[in-house]
Design a protein around this motif. Structure first.
Motif, PDB file in Angstrom:
ATOM      1  N   ARG A  80      82.727  62.674  64.783  1.00  0.00           N
ATOM      2  CA  ARG A  80      81.571  63.527  65.118  1.00  0.00           C
ATOM      3  C   ARG A  80      80.486  62.720  65.812  1.00  0.00           C
ATOM      4  N   LEU A  81      80.276  61.513  65.307  1.00  0.00           N
ATOM      5  CA  LEU A  81      79.271  60.636  65.916  1.00  0.00           C
ATOM      6  C   LEU A  81      79.673  60.290  67.346  1.00  0.00           C
ATOM      7  N   ASN A  82      80.944  59.955  67.513  1.00  0.00           N
ATOM      8  CA  ASN A  82      81.456  59.615  68.838  1.00  0.00           C
ATOM      9  C   ASN A  82      81.295  60.784  69.809  1.00  0.00           C
ATOM     10  N   VAL A 137      77.453  61.226  70.680  1.00  0.00           N
ATOM     11  CA  VAL A 137      76.869  60.250  71.617  1.00  0.00           C
ATOM     12  C   VAL A 137      77.478  60.375  73.011  1.00  0.00           C
ATOM     13  N   ASN A 138      78.668  60.957  73.104  1.00  0.00           N
ATOM     14  CA  ASN A 138      79.261  61.152  74.421  1.00  0.00           C
ATOM     15  C   ASN A 138      78.893  62.500  75.040  1.00  0.00           C
ATOM     16  N   THR A 139      78.287  63.364  74.242  1.00  0.00           N
ATOM     17  CA  THR A 139      77.790  64.648  74.751  1.00  0.00           C
ATOM     18  C   THR A 139      76.370  64.495  75.264  1.00  0.00           C
ATOM     19  N   LEU A 140      75.598  63.671  74.573  1.00  0.00           N
ATOM     20  CA  LEU A 140      74.191  63.483  74.934  1.00  0.00           C
ATOM     21  C   LEU A 140      74.065  62.576  76.157  1.00  0.00           C
ATOM     22  N   GLY A 152      72.634  52.359  66.943  1.00  0.00           N
ATOM     23  CA  GLY A 152      72.734  50.913  66.712  1.00  0.00           C
ATOM     24  C   GLY A 152      72.773  50.585  65.221  1.00  0.00           C
ATOM     25  N   HIS A 153      71.976  51.307  64.452  1.00  0.00           N
ATOM     26  CA  HIS A 153      71.936  51.109  62.996  1.00  0.00           C
ATOM     27  C   HIS A 153      73.314  51.400  62.375  1.00  0.00           C
ATOM     28  N   LEU A 154      73.915  52.503  62.780  1.00  0.00           N
ATOM     29  CA  LEU A 154      75.237  52.850  62.237  1.00  0.00           C
ATOM     30  C   LEU A 154      76.304  51.842  62.676  1.00  0.00           C
ATOM     31  N   ILE A 155      76.205  51.357  63.904  1.00  0.00           N
ATOM     32  CA  ILE A 155      77.153  50.352  64.384  1.00  0.00           C
ATOM     33  C   ILE A 155      76.987  49.054  63.593  1.00  0.00           C
ATOM     34  N   ALA A 156      75.718  48.664  63.343  1.00  0.00           N
ATOM     35  CA  ALA A 156      75.457  47.437  62.578  1.00  0.00           C
ATOM     36  C   ALA A 156      76.024  47.552  61.163  1.00  0.00           C
ATOM     37  N   GLY A 193      73.077  63.930  60.803  1.00  0.00           N
ATOM     38  CA  GLY A 193      72.241  65.130  60.696  1.00  0.00           C
ATOM     39  C   GLY A 193      70.955  64.974  61.491  1.00  0.00           C
ATOM     40  N   GLN A 194      70.423  63.761  61.498  1.00  0.00           N
ATOM     41  CA  GLN A 194      69.189  63.501  62.256  1.00  0.00           C
ATOM     42  C   GLN A 194      69.469  63.425  63.747  1.00  0.00           C
ATOM     43  N   MET A 195      70.568  62.766  64.099  1.00  0.00           N
ATOM     44  CA  MET A 195      70.896  62.611  65.520  1.00  0.00           C
ATOM     45  C   MET A 195      71.268  63.948  66.169  1.00  0.00           C
TER      46      MET A 195
END
Lengths: 162, 162
Positions: A18-20, A23-26, A47-51, A150-152
């Motif tokens: 879902r995250l992927n 970020v590829n839709t935005l 970046g936070h989630l990747i870290a 949910g925030q993104m």
């Protein structure tokens, strides 16, 4: 793979998919926007989630972090710290690399491995708290991803998210 | 309780405890506010999460919903639908009642019960998709709570959430 491990990993994969997708839709401009007035930008949360995913590698005993510099930028400091952030394209590449590595390690895990202690708990503490195992890390990290997802989601236009 | 079930239930309880703490920290005025401009209010998201928890009862085979009227207000219709919403105090009471009931049912579940099919999947489909069991419902609902909790956190002042 045991069914309950399969279910836990499926939930992890679902949230990352879902995250992927998000970020590829935005657009990069949308991602660089605050998720709500005065709140973290999409770029920072990504970046936070990747870290956090990168930090899975040492905590699970899977190896060293790929991008240890992310810790200072996205974990130890808030958004708008003035620290230079990698570009969104760079972050997308990191996300792909880390997730592919995590996926490979997951495939090698046996049931007993998942119930072994993670590297951030001592053997003594683990003896009393056997739930502090590697599978629990995945459960908690999955919920962490959902929280920020949910925030993104607020970066997408309302027409997109319904 | 088997360790992996204990971990799944602990994650569910953690997210609900965070939600409970948040709604009891926020004023009714804060809760009635949009989580971001043009997005769902805290009241709507709280009602939405309560409606989803109430729907756990039939899907888990634990009984009938306590407040079936929530479905129309918080699941089938968006915020600002014009439908009258219960007061925040009423919703808090519902939340307590439903969670206490869920907790009681969880205590009666045996390991095999968790791996039994939930009531929204047919026996035929379940034969091919054994992950569509009751434990998986808890995993997915926990992530659903986290998702909206991330949004509801925006109702708190930035000083409160750090």
């Amino acid at each position: 793979m045991e069914l309950f491990i399969k279910m836990t990993i499926a939930a992890w994969n679902t949230q990352n998919a879902r995250l992927n997708k998000l970020v590829n839709t935005l657009s990069n401009e949308q991602l660089a926007t605050e998720t709500a007035p005065g709140r973290n930008t999409g770029t920072y949360l990504f970046g936070h989630l990747i870290a956090v995913s990168d930090a899975l590698l040492p905590i699970m005993g899977w190896g060293e972090k790929f991008y240890p510099e992310l810790e200072t930028i996205f974990l130890k400091n808030p958004d708008k710290s003035g620290l230079e952030q990698p570009s969104i394209e760079t972050l997308k590449g990191y996300f792909t690399t880390i997730n592919a590595c995590i996926e490979q390690h997951i495939d090698t895990m046996q049931v007993a491995d998942w119930f072994d202690r993670h590297t951030a708990v001592s053997a003594a503490d683990f003896a009393n708290e056997p739930h502090r195992n590697k599978l629990n890390i995945m459960i908690n990290r999955t919920n962490h991803t959902s929280y920020h997802l949910g925030q993104m989601a607020y970066l997408a236009s309302k027409a997109d998210v319904g």
